[in-house]
Write an enzyme that holds these catalytic residues in place. Sequence first.
Site, PDB file in Angstrom:
ATOM      1  N   ASN A 155       1.885   6.825  -2.797  1.00 13.81           N
ATOM      2  CA  ASN A 155       0.986   6.109  -2.654  1.00 13.81           C
ATOM      3  C   ASN A 155       0.654   6.542  -1.040  1.00 13.81           C
ATOM      4  O   ASN A 155       1.398   5.611  -0.457  1.00 13.81           O
ATOM      5  CB  ASN A 155       1.002   4.096  -2.982  1.00 13.81           C
ATOM      6  N   TRP A 156      -0.223   6.443  -1.003  1.00 14.04           N
ATOM      7  CA  TRP A 156       0.001   6.739   1.122  1.00 14.04           C
ATOM      8  C   TRP A 156      -0.712   5.714   1.481  1.00 14.04           C
ATOM      9  O   TRP A 156      -1.177   6.427   2.804  1.00 14.04           O
ATOM     10  CB  TRP A 156      -0.879   8.437   1.306  1.00 14.04           C
ATOM     11  N   LYS A 157      -1.760   4.992   1.173  1.00 16.78           N
ATOM     12  CA  LYS A 157      -2.709   4.258   1.590  1.00 16.78           C
ATOM     13  C   LYS A 157      -3.383   4.734   1.870  1.00 16.78           C
ATOM     14  O   LYS A 157      -4.186   5.815   1.926  1.00 16.78           O
ATOM     15  CB  LYS A 157      -1.833   3.033   2.349  1.00 16.78           C
ATOM     16  N   GLU A 210      -1.650  -5.047  -2.150  1.00 21.56           N
ATOM     17  CA  GLU A 210      -2.702  -4.842  -1.451  1.00 21.56           C
ATOM     18  C   GLU A 210      -4.175  -5.168  -1.259  1.00 21.56           C
ATOM     19  O   GLU A 210      -4.431  -5.682  -0.849  1.00 21.56           O
ATOM     20  CB  GLU A 210      -2.073  -4.153  -0.482  1.00 21.56           C
ATOM     21  N   GLU A 236       6.132  -3.639  -8.600  1.00 19.86           N
ATOM     22  CA  GLU A 236       6.384  -4.137  -7.121  1.00 19.86           C
ATOM     23  C   GLU A 236       6.297  -4.941  -6.719  1.00 19.86           C
ATOM     24  O   GLU A 236       5.180  -5.954  -6.279  1.00 19.86           O
ATOM     25  CB  GLU A 236       4.909  -3.573  -6.519  1.00 19.86           C
ATOM     26  N   GLY A 283       7.321  -2.170   1.996  1.00 21.84           N
ATOM     27  CA  GLY A 283       7.371  -1.830   3.375  1.00 21.84           C
ATOM     28  C   GLY A 283       8.382  -2.663   4.523  1.00 21.84           C
ATOM     29  O   GLY A 283       8.164  -2.725   5.874  1.00 21.84           O
ATOM     30  N   SER A 329       9.848  -0.138  -1.277  1.00 22.25           N
ATOM     31  CA  SER A 329      11.537  -0.029  -0.192  1.00 22.25           C
ATOM     32  C   SER A 329      11.767   1.412  -0.630  1.00 22.25           C
ATOM     33  O   SER A 329      13.408   1.148  -0.154  1.00 22.25           O
ATOM     34  CB  SER A 329      11.689  -0.639   0.040  1.00 22.25           C
ATOM     35  N   GLY A 346       5.465   4.298  -1.048  1.00 17.52           N
ATOM     36  CA  GLY A 346       4.638   3.383   0.426  1.00 17.52           C
ATOM     37  C   GLY A 346       5.129   5.075   1.006  1.00 17.52           C
ATOM     38  O   GLY A 346       4.889   6.188   1.337  1.00 17.52           O
ATOM     39  N   GLY A 347       5.668   3.974   1.789  1.00 15.96           N
ATOM     40  CA  GLY A 347       5.913   4.903   3.653  1.00 15.96           C
ATOM     41  C   GLY A 347       6.686   6.400   2.933  1.00 15.96           C
ATOM     42  O   GLY A 347       6.492   7.581   3.706  1.00 15.96           O
TER      43      GLY A 347
HETATM   44  P1  13P Z   1       6.645   0.828   0.366  1.00 17.37           P
HETATM   45  O1  13P Z   1       7.305   2.542  -0.338  1.00 17.37           O
HETATM   46  O2  13P Z   1       6.338   1.732   1.671  1.00 17.37           O
HETATM   47  O3  13P Z   1       7.371   0.008   0.036  1.00 17.37           O
HETATM   48  O4  13P Z   1       5.228   0.967  -0.589  1.00 17.37           O
HETATM   49  C1  13P Z   1       5.283   0.537  -1.746  1.00 17.37           C
HETATM   50  C2  13P Z   1       3.986   0.625  -2.593  1.00 17.37           C
HETATM   51  O5  13P Z   1       3.175  -0.714  -2.096  1.00 17.37           O
HETATM   52  C3  13P Z   1       3.567   1.440  -3.429  1.00 17.37           C
HETATM   53  O6  13P Z   1       2.424   1.840  -3.809  1.00 17.37           O
END
Ligand code: 13P
Length: 248
Positions: A10-12, A95, A163, A169, A208, A229-230
């Site tokens: 998920n690149w957000k 989010e 999640e 994050g 994470s 995410g990250g």
């Molecule tokens: P992170 O992997 O950056 O913690 O984000 C997880 C996330 O929200 C994926 O949708």
Amino acid sequence: MANRKYIVGNWKMNGLQSELSDISEIASIAAAHPSVDAAICPPVTLIASAASHNSAFAIGAQDCHFNEKGAHTGCVSAAMIKQAGASFSILGHSERRADQHETDAEIKAKAEAVHAAGLGAIICVGETEEERDAGKAVHVVCGQLEGSFPDKADSSWLTIAYEPVWAIGTGRVPEASDVEEMHAAIRNKLGKLMGEGADAVRILYGGSMNGGNAAELLAVPNVDGGLVGGASLTAEKFGPIIEAAAAA
Ligand code: 13P
């Protein structure tokens, strides 16, 4: 529990045209591990070019509206993301539940809209730190699942992502035993909501996840993959997670 692991990036709100080279590099790693179902959800502006940059994995959206069309400035419909090249959408990410005040009922309507358009959905659920500290995590997550659960659900198009909000994050990850307890509770709830087909619905862990902890998380019972995410933004970071899934 599904056999094939599903690893979704998920690149957000990250990614410009210049980052498409990362998609190509990730595609090469995904192509080398055909036993894993890999996918990337770039920002909506990159869906079309990302879809044309790779055939090794699926491209998804991060959200879409529940209506087919109309006066909803700034929104995109399921048919629009499909036409751009997405084959599924993340829905109800924490989010968006926080920033856009999305409700379970809206997320359910969005899931039904993407299914009607012939797309898949990943519905996200997860508790806040306060809710976990108060001993309410399972209750909250199962409540979100019930409230956002679409009609006509089955494993051919529906995935659930657990999640924990406090793990997103932050570099903090729940104990494996807590992940196991929650994924078992989600599986059990799916059984009540949809009956027999519940066992085949994939339940992803997100929060994470990285190359260092993916193997341990993916070995937990009922963890059928990861929503990342990250660590999905570059091939250097995402590659080891795909490799861990291939070895799981
Ligand atoms: P992170 O992997 O950056 O913690 O984000 C997880 C996330 O929200 C994926 O949708």
